[in-house]
Design a protein around this motif. Structure first.
Motif, PDB file in Angstrom:
ATOM      1  N   ILE A 104       0.840  -1.205   0.000  1.00 15.76           N
ATOM      2  CA  ILE A 104       0.000   0.000   0.000  1.00 15.76           C
ATOM      3  C   ILE A 104       0.877   1.259   0.000  1.00 15.76           C
ATOM      4  O   ILE A 104       0.578   2.241  -0.677  1.00 15.76           O
ATOM      5  CB  ILE A 104      -0.970  -0.015   1.209  1.00 15.76           C
ATOM      6  CG1 ILE A 104      -1.992  -1.151   1.031  1.00 15.76           C
ATOM      7  CG2 ILE A 104      -1.687   1.322   1.369  1.00 15.76           C
ATOM      8  CD1 ILE A 104      -2.763  -1.500   2.297  1.00 15.76           C
ATOM      9  N   ALA A 105       1.985   1.191   0.735  1.00 14.12           N
ATOM     10  CA  ALA A 105       2.901   2.341   0.796  1.00 14.12           C
ATOM     11  C   ALA A 105       3.501   2.653  -0.579  1.00 14.12           C
ATOM     12  O   ALA A 105       3.847   3.800  -0.869  1.00 14.12           O
ATOM     13  CB  ALA A 105       4.010   2.084   1.821  1.00 14.12           C
ATOM     14  N   LEU A 129       1.904   2.529  -3.416  1.00 15.54           N
ATOM     15  CA  LEU A 129       0.913   3.102  -4.317  1.00 15.54           C
ATOM     16  C   LEU A 129       1.008   4.614  -4.456  1.00 15.54           C
ATOM     17  O   LEU A 129       0.798   5.154  -5.540  1.00 15.54           O
ATOM     18  CB  LEU A 129      -0.510   2.707  -3.866  1.00 15.54           C
ATOM     19  CG  LEU A 129      -0.830   1.207  -3.839  1.00 15.54           C
ATOM     20  CD1 LEU A 129      -2.239   0.990  -3.293  1.00 15.54           C
ATOM     21  CD2 LEU A 129      -0.693   0.600  -5.236  1.00 15.54           C
ATOM     22  N   LYS A 130       1.346   5.296  -3.365  1.00 17.64           N
ATOM     23  CA  LYS A 130       1.328   6.761  -3.423  1.00 17.64           C
ATOM     24  C   LYS A 130       2.413   7.316  -4.356  1.00 17.64           C
ATOM     25  O   LYS A 130       2.310   8.444  -4.821  1.00 17.64           O
ATOM     26  CB  LYS A 130       1.443   7.368  -2.021  1.00 17.64           C
ATOM     27  CG  LYS A 130       2.744   7.104  -1.309  1.00 17.64           C
ATOM     28  CD  LYS A 130       2.743   7.809   0.051  1.00 17.64           C
ATOM     29  CE  LYS A 130       4.099   7.755   0.753  1.00 17.64           C
ATOM     30  NZ  LYS A 130       4.903   6.578   0.526  1.00 17.64           N
ATOM     31  N   ASP A 131       3.419   6.502  -4.659  1.00 23.44           N
ATOM     32  CA  ASP A 131       4.462   6.952  -5.587  1.00 23.44           C
ATOM     33  C   ASP A 131       4.311   6.321  -6.960  1.00 23.44           C
ATOM     34  O   ASP A 131       5.257   6.300  -7.749  1.00 23.44           O
ATOM     35  CB  ASP A 131       5.853   6.620  -5.035  1.00 23.44           C
ATOM     36  CG  ASP A 131       6.141   7.372  -3.744  1.00 23.44           C
ATOM     37  OD1 ASP A 131       5.798   8.570  -3.683  1.00 23.44           O
ATOM     38  OD2 ASP A 131       6.676   6.749  -2.804  1.00 23.44           O
ATOM     39  N   GLU A 151       2.313   6.282 -10.563  1.00 19.52           N
ATOM     40  CA  GLU A 151       1.356   6.858 -11.504  1.00 19.52           C
ATOM     41  C   GLU A 151       1.237   5.865 -12.652  1.00 19.52           C
ATOM     42  O   GLU A 151       2.193   5.622 -13.397  1.00 19.52           O
ATOM     43  CB  GLU A 151       1.832   8.226 -12.004  1.00 19.52           C
ATOM     44  CG  GLU A 151       0.748   9.020 -12.689  1.00 19.52           C
ATOM     45  CD  GLU A 151       1.098   9.395 -14.115  1.00 19.52           C
ATOM     46  OE1 GLU A 151       0.149   9.594 -14.901  1.00 19.52           O
ATOM     47  OE2 GLU A 151       2.301   9.464 -14.450  1.00 19.52           O
ATOM     48  N   ASN A 163       5.004   5.563 -13.951  1.00 16.56           N
ATOM     49  CA  ASN A 163       5.761   6.800 -13.754  1.00 16.56           C
ATOM     50  C   ASN A 163       6.479   7.211 -15.047  1.00 16.56           C
ATOM     51  O   ASN A 163       7.660   7.563 -15.042  1.00 16.56           O
ATOM     52  CB  ASN A 163       6.755   6.651 -12.602  1.00 16.56           C
ATOM     53  CG  ASN A 163       6.037   6.428 -11.276  1.00 16.56           C
ATOM     54  OD1 ASN A 163       4.894   6.855 -11.101  1.00 16.56           O
ATOM     55  ND2 ASN A 163       6.693   5.759 -10.359  1.00 16.56           N
ATOM     56  N   GLU A 206      -6.964  -2.594  -0.874  1.00 13.24           N
ATOM     57  CA  GLU A 206      -6.564  -1.213  -1.192  1.00 13.24           C
ATOM     58  C   GLU A 206      -5.964  -1.106  -2.594  1.00 13.24           C
ATOM     59  O   GLU A 206      -6.095  -0.078  -3.259  1.00 13.24           O
ATOM     60  CB  GLU A 206      -5.555  -0.689  -0.168  1.00 13.24           C
ATOM     61  CG  GLU A 206      -6.159  -0.386   1.199  1.00 13.24           C
ATOM     62  CD  GLU A 206      -6.289  -1.619   2.094  1.00 13.24           C
ATOM     63  OE1 GLU A 206      -6.058  -2.764   1.610  1.00 13.24           O
ATOM     64  OE2 GLU A 206      -6.646  -1.443   3.280  1.00 13.24           O
ATOM     65  N   PHE A 266      -7.583   1.143  -5.542  1.00  9.27           N
ATOM     66  CA  PHE A 266      -6.705   2.103  -6.206  1.00  9.27           C
ATOM     67  C   PHE A 266      -6.835   2.011  -7.733  1.00  9.27           C
ATOM     68  O   PHE A 266      -6.746   3.015  -8.432  1.00  9.27           O
ATOM     69  CB  PHE A 266      -5.257   1.826  -5.764  1.00  9.27           C
ATOM     70  CG  PHE A 266      -4.220   2.726  -6.357  1.00  9.27           C
ATOM     71  CD1 PHE A 266      -4.078   4.034  -5.926  1.00  9.27           C
ATOM     72  CD2 PHE A 266      -3.344   2.247  -7.332  1.00  9.27           C
ATOM     73  CE1 PHE A 266      -3.088   4.865  -6.464  1.00  9.27           C
ATOM     74  CE2 PHE A 266      -2.359   3.067  -7.875  1.00  9.27           C
ATOM     75  CZ  PHE A 266      -2.239   4.374  -7.436  1.00  9.27           C
TER      76      PHE A 266
END
Ligand code: C5P
Length: 223
Positions: free
Chosen positions: A59-60, A62-64, A66, A82, A107, A111
């Motif tokens: 999950i951590a 995912l925020k980085d 795209e 990315n 999650e 997402f």
């Protein structure tokens, strides 16, 4: 105007992606391979040395991330992570296992959901995956559950890997297919299952052209 959609779900190796792509061509619809979207998350876990079963760690990531999907001049679906074209990288054998593990994390599924629904809102689509008819597009015009016996699926996967120059023995591929089936069907989040209103298509004893004929017939009768 409302767009039309064909949802194709089933286990790996049933010929889903090849058939879904050909069906999309025949109907003039956009082909969306949702496995490729999940594979970008599997790839990221693999590359960063993240345990794909460690939900918190995945999950951590995912925020980085795209994730973008675009159609090349070749008409094929390309995946960008990315900004990097990872269309080839996500196909490696090791990534399949990672992907099946990260896909079990709710999650991760949440997402990736909106991207899939958005494509179906803006285009006529043939979308393939594991939970398209059950979760992503429950209102799909046509739902097909595409399957084949595990040995037939393993043989096809094995031939595919041979062609790509990835040497593996058949027994290993069969074991992987069975393990992945088990994970995909028994996970708590959006397990692989046939939607009640899906048509069952079994390709065990059918070649590609016969299978395609069947799918076109199923789709045209219902669109
Ligand atoms: O279809 P493909 O074999 O490329 O999918 C790789 C993995 O991604 C599957 O084993 C499954 O765990 C996961 N997946 C999923 N939901 C989808 C598509 C793929 O969980 N809609």
């Amino acid at each position: 105007t409302k767009h039309r959609s064909v949802a194709i779900d089933g286990p790996s190796g049933a010929g889903k992606s090849t058939l879904a792509k050909r069906l999309a061509e025949a109907l003039g619809f956009l082909y969306v391979d949702t496995g490729a979207i999940y594979r970008t998350v599997g790839l990221q876990a693999f590359r960063t040395g993240t345990d794909p079963k460690d939900a918190g760690a995945v999950i951590a990531l995912l925020k980085d991330m795209e994730i973008r999907l675009a159609y090349g001049e070749d008409g094929l679906q390309h995946m960008y992570l990315n900004g990097e074209d990872v269309t080839q990288a996500i196909r490696r054998h090791e990534i399949s296992d990672y992907t099946s593990s990260v896909s079990a994390i709710p999650e991760v599924r949440a997402f990736l959901m909106e991207q899939q629904r958005g494509l179906a809102r803006s285009h006529d689509v043939v979308m393939d995956g594991r939970d398209i008819g059950t979760v992503v597009l429950p209102e799909a015009d046509v739902k097909i559950f595409l399957t084949a016996a595990p040995e037939a699926r393993a043989r096809r996967r094995w031939l595919e890997l041979q062609e790509r120059g990835q040497e593996t023995d058949f027994e290993t591929v069969l074991r992987d297919v069975l393990e992945r089936d088990d994970r995909d069907t028994h996970r708590a989040a959006a397990p692989l299952r046939q939607a009640e209103d899906a048509v069952l298509a079994d390709t065990t004893d059918k070649d590609l052209e016969q299978s395609l004929t069947l799918l076109i017939q199923i789709a045209k009768e219902r669109l």
